[in-house]
Design a protein around this motif. Structure first.
Motif, PDB file in Angstrom:
ATOM      1  N   UNK A  19       0.961  -0.954   0.557  1.00 22.66           N
ATOM      2  CA  UNK A  19       0.549  -0.112  -0.130  1.00 22.66           C
ATOM      3  C   UNK A  19       0.642   1.043  -0.518  1.00 22.66           C
ATOM      4  N   UNK A  20       2.133   1.679   0.348  1.00 18.54           N
ATOM      5  CA  UNK A  20       2.711   2.460   1.245  1.00 18.54           C
ATOM      6  C   UNK A  20       3.449   2.914  -0.817  1.00 18.54           C
ATOM      7  N   UNK A  21       4.322   1.718  -1.083  1.00 16.43           N
ATOM      8  CA  UNK A  21       4.683   2.466  -2.076  1.00 16.43           C
ATOM      9  C   UNK A  21       3.754   2.368  -3.800  1.00 16.43           C
ATOM     10  N   UNK A  22       2.065   2.074  -3.463  1.00 11.61           N
ATOM     11  CA  UNK A  22       1.461   2.210  -4.359  1.00 11.61           C
ATOM     12  C   UNK A  22       0.803   3.566  -4.256  1.00 11.61           C
ATOM     13  N   UNK A  23       1.257   4.103  -3.222  1.00 13.49           N
ATOM     14  CA  UNK A  23       0.635   5.945  -2.589  1.00 13.49           C
ATOM     15  C   UNK A  23       1.808   6.355  -3.087  1.00 13.49           C
ATOM     16  N   UNK A  24       2.171   6.077  -3.029  1.00 11.81           N
ATOM     17  CA  UNK A  24       3.819   7.256  -3.331  1.00 11.81           C
ATOM     18  C   UNK A  24       4.087   7.255  -4.941  1.00 11.81           C
ATOM     19  N   UNK A  25       4.316   5.532  -5.369  1.00 14.36           N
ATOM     20  CA  UNK A  25       4.011   5.404  -6.769  1.00 14.36           C
ATOM     21  C   UNK A  25       2.565   6.302  -7.732  1.00 14.36           C
ATOM     22  N   UNK A  26       1.790   6.814  -7.169  1.00 10.36           N
ATOM     23  CA  UNK A  26       0.041   7.137  -6.896  1.00 10.36           C
ATOM     24  C   UNK A  26       0.218   8.553  -7.994  1.00 10.36           C
ATOM     25  N   UNK A  27       0.894   9.416  -6.231  1.00 11.60           N
ATOM     26  CA  UNK A  27       1.275  10.569  -6.408  1.00 11.60           C
ATOM     27  C   UNK A  27       2.656  11.213  -6.990  1.00 11.60           C
TER      28      UNK A  27
END
Length: 208
Positions: A19-27
């Motif tokens: 979830x954390x990598x997905x968050x930052x990749x999305x941003x």
């Protein structure tokens, strides 16, 4: 009937490796998509039309207006019972830092075909990025929190809620003197359906 995707935040300790990598990749992708739309020179997205319109009516800078608008939107979370999370803070910090880098690296093309390609690519990438960081369920950004909160409260699809918000913001910005172009119309009409289409592919689902 379109199923409503559950986007309520879940504890950061649950599956943080995804979830954390997905968050930052999305941003990061969101910031890049913003730069693509800006460099196309074919119209601002609805929120930036509003920001520009407000700067024309006040002595405040574009950045300050953007921050004030974000704070006002956060106040609208209160009746929707939305709570900020890790993603809410990261939204402000990561996008602000990455968009400047992306703008510095991305040239503005002269050819109309290239500008249209940048615009369309930026809008599609924006839909992917929005679905990715909202779907991580670590707390949406101020404007997306308004979208997800209204979706949860009304039972309406994210597509419908997002489109209604974008069109309303666009109308207000235009009345205040903000610049509207082809890209503005495309974004307002396409971002809701795009986000709704990509969310089921990336949303983190809570365990029973």
């Amino acid at each position: 009937m379109v199923a409503v995707v559950d986007l309520r935040p879940i504890p950061v300790t649950r599956n943080p490796g995804r979830r954390v990598p997905q968050l930052f990749c999305g941003l990061v992708l969101y910031a890049v998509s913003m730069a693509m739309q800006i460099r196309s020179g074919l119209g601002l997205n609805p929120w930036d039309v509003l920001h520009e319109g407000l700067t024309r009516q006040t002595p405040l800078s574009f950045g300050l207006i953007t921050g004030i608008t974000g704070a006002v939107v956060l106040l609208l979370w209160i009746p929707l019972r939305q709570r900020p999370g890790v993603g809410t803070v990261a939204n402000v910090v990561v996008i602000a830092a990455v968009v400047d880098v992306a703008l510095a690296l991305l040239p503005a093309p002269d050819a109309l075909v290239a500008r249209i390609a940048l615009l369309v690519g930026g809008v599609v990438l924006n839909g992917v990025a929005t679905a990715a960081y909202v779907g991580a369920r670590l707390g949406p950004g101020p404007r997306d929190g308004l979208m997800t909160g209204l979706s949860a409260r009304t039972g309406w699809s994210v597509r419908l809620v997002r489109t209604c918000i974008e069109v309303a913001v666009l109308a207000c910005g235009w009345l205040l003197g903000g610049t509207v172009g082809l890209g503005t119309v495309l974004y307002a009409l396409a971002i809701g359906p795009l986000t709704q289409a990509f969310l089921p592919l990336v949303v983190v689902r809570a365990r029973p």
